[in-house]
Scaffold this active site. Structure first.
Site, mmCIF file in Angstrom:
data_model
loop_
_atom_site.group_PDB
_atom_site.id
_atom_site.type_symbol
_atom_site.label_atom_id
_atom_site.label_comp_id
_atom_site.label_asym_id
_atom_site.label_seq_id
_atom_site.Cartn_x
_atom_site.Cartn_y
_atom_site.Cartn_z
ATOM 1 N N ASP A 1 -40.343 15.559 -12.011
ATOM 2 C CA ASP A 1 -40.440 15.718 -11.367
ATOM 3 C C ASP A 1 -40.994 17.691 -10.497
ATOM 4 O OD1 ASP A 1 -42.051 16.278 -7.609
ATOM 5 O OD2 ASP A 1 -41.071 14.327 -7.668
ATOM 6 N N ASN B 1 -55.558 12.074 -17.176
ATOM 7 C CA ASN B 1 -56.484 12.024 -15.601
ATOM 8 C C ASN B 1 -57.661 12.719 -15.791
ATOM 9 O OD1 ASN B 1 -55.897 14.088 -14.399
ATOM 10 N ND2 ASN B 1 -53.227 13.068 -14.427
#
Length: 394
Positions: A301, A207
């Protein structure tokens, strides 16, 4: 009383230096001015001398002033050096270490803190060369304010206007305030930057995170006395002073680095961790005419795992980079991840990779929204808030 050396650069915004001097004098500070050749086309030495009630210095070649190396004395007698306006040319010469006039020579000879307030055309401010120069100055420890956005003398509109004198004066007050090591003895983990998830030996999923906000937060916490472990994705930013850095590449690497960094008093999870990875191909995937099919595998996570860890820090701060319904998504993430705060921002513009940020701090008690400002300012504000939370929990 503090002693401020004000360097007035060339540019139409130089006239605002007069108001800045007035504000600083009203605060009880002593102001001494250095007027560049460019600045002298917009304001006169007489004007600055009358407002500062002190001599104005204009040249490196003054026999009287330089008989005892006056530029060295100027550079070291002040408590703070302020460059306003800091033009694109002056910023470039500062970043390159050029010393070809009085202003740049004393800046290179000083060990005094420096604060620069940029002012230039919007395209000049946004040019890659200026962005590199600003990043270099910040990495060298110089405070560079974000310019204001608005109409300019050239007729264009955008970021590049000199911040208003009241804003510069407030930043000067902040720079002159001693930083107490209130987090001495505390350990804080900070994650920053993107992760790269390999597709094959030459490609990866990533990203646009630059890591700048996370690195700024790590530096601000270290400045408050904390022992900071910075777990950084693949970025080329310099390590902030006083920070222990651990470099990782993938989400799995980052997850594996967080656990051995515990225990910690706080964790600030700024990193933009990739949500998915693929099973990477052993060789470069070639074009065959058919579109390759990749099976996405959900990454661990890290934030939720830390929030439920037996070694959970007393303060866990997550970040939410959103492009829509920012507060709704942040509130949902706060509940889902079971952390203490979510710092949310809208990244649909130029935040990722940019120098400024506007954040919302979402907690169980409500939302605290901060205006758009430089990432260094955001970092200092968050560090102070984290310090207050940890000291209140002691």
């Amino acid at each position: 009383m503090k002693r401020i050396l004000l360097i007035v650069g060339g540019g139409i915004a130089a006239y605002k230096a007069c108001e800045l001097i007035r504000l600083l004098r009203a605060r009880g500070h002593a102001v001494r001015c250095v007027l560049t050749e460019g600045g002298s086309h917009f304001v006169t030495p007489m004007t600055l001398a009358a407002l500062s009630e002190d001599q104005v210095f204009t040249t490196l070649w003054d026999l009287k002033d330089e008989a005892e190396m006056g530029h060295i004395q100027l550079s070291r007698q002040a408590d703070l050096i302020v460059v306003a306006p800091a033009t694109a040319d002056l910023i470039a010469r500062m970043a390159a270490g050029i010393a070809d006039d009085l202003a740049t020579t004393l800046l290179l000879a000083t060990d005094t803190p420096v604060l620069a307030a940029p002012a230039m055309n919007v395209r000049m401010w946004q040019h890659p060369a200026t962005r590199r120069n600003v990043a270099r100055l910040r990495a060298d420890g110089i405070t560079v304010l974000e310019p204001d956005e608005g109409a300019m003398a050239c007729g264009e509109y955008g970021p590049g206007r000199l911040p208003e004198p009241t804003a510069i004066a407030a930043a000067i007050d902040g720079a002159l305030t001693p930083v107490e090591p209130v987090l001495a003895g505390r350990h804080v983990i900070v994650t920053a930057g993107p992760t790269h998830e390999p597709i094959d030996p030459v490609r990866y999923i990533a990203n646009r995170s630059s890591g700048r906000q996370g690195f700024a937060i790590a530096g601000a916490l270290a400045a408050l006395g904390a022992r900071v472990t910075l777990i950084a994705g693949p970025v080329s930013l310099p390590t902030p002073a006083g920070v222990d850095r651990v470099d990782v590449e993938t989400a799995l690497d980052m997850a594996a680095a967080v656990e051995p960094a515990l225990p910690a008093d706080a964790a600030v999870m700024v990193a933009a961790v990739a949500d998915w990875r693929v099973a990477p191909a052993p060789q470069k995937v070639k074009k065959t005419g058919d579109t390759p099919a990749f099976v996405l595998i959900e990454n661990p996570d890290i934030l939720a795992t830390l929030s439920h860890s037996p070694q959970r820090p007393s303060l866990v701060v997550g970040f939410a980079a959103e492009t829509e319904q920012v507060l709704n998504h942040a509130r949902a993430k706060l509940t889902r991840k079971q952390c203490d705060w979510i710092v949310a921002n809208d990244v649909s513009g130029d935040v990722m990779g940019g120098e400024a940020n506007a954040v919302h701090i979402v907690t169980a008690d409500g939302v605290d929204s901060w205006p758009r400002t430089g990432k260094d300012e955001v970092a200092r504000g968050l560090a102070r808030r984290i310090a207050d939370a940890l000291m209140g929990a002691a």
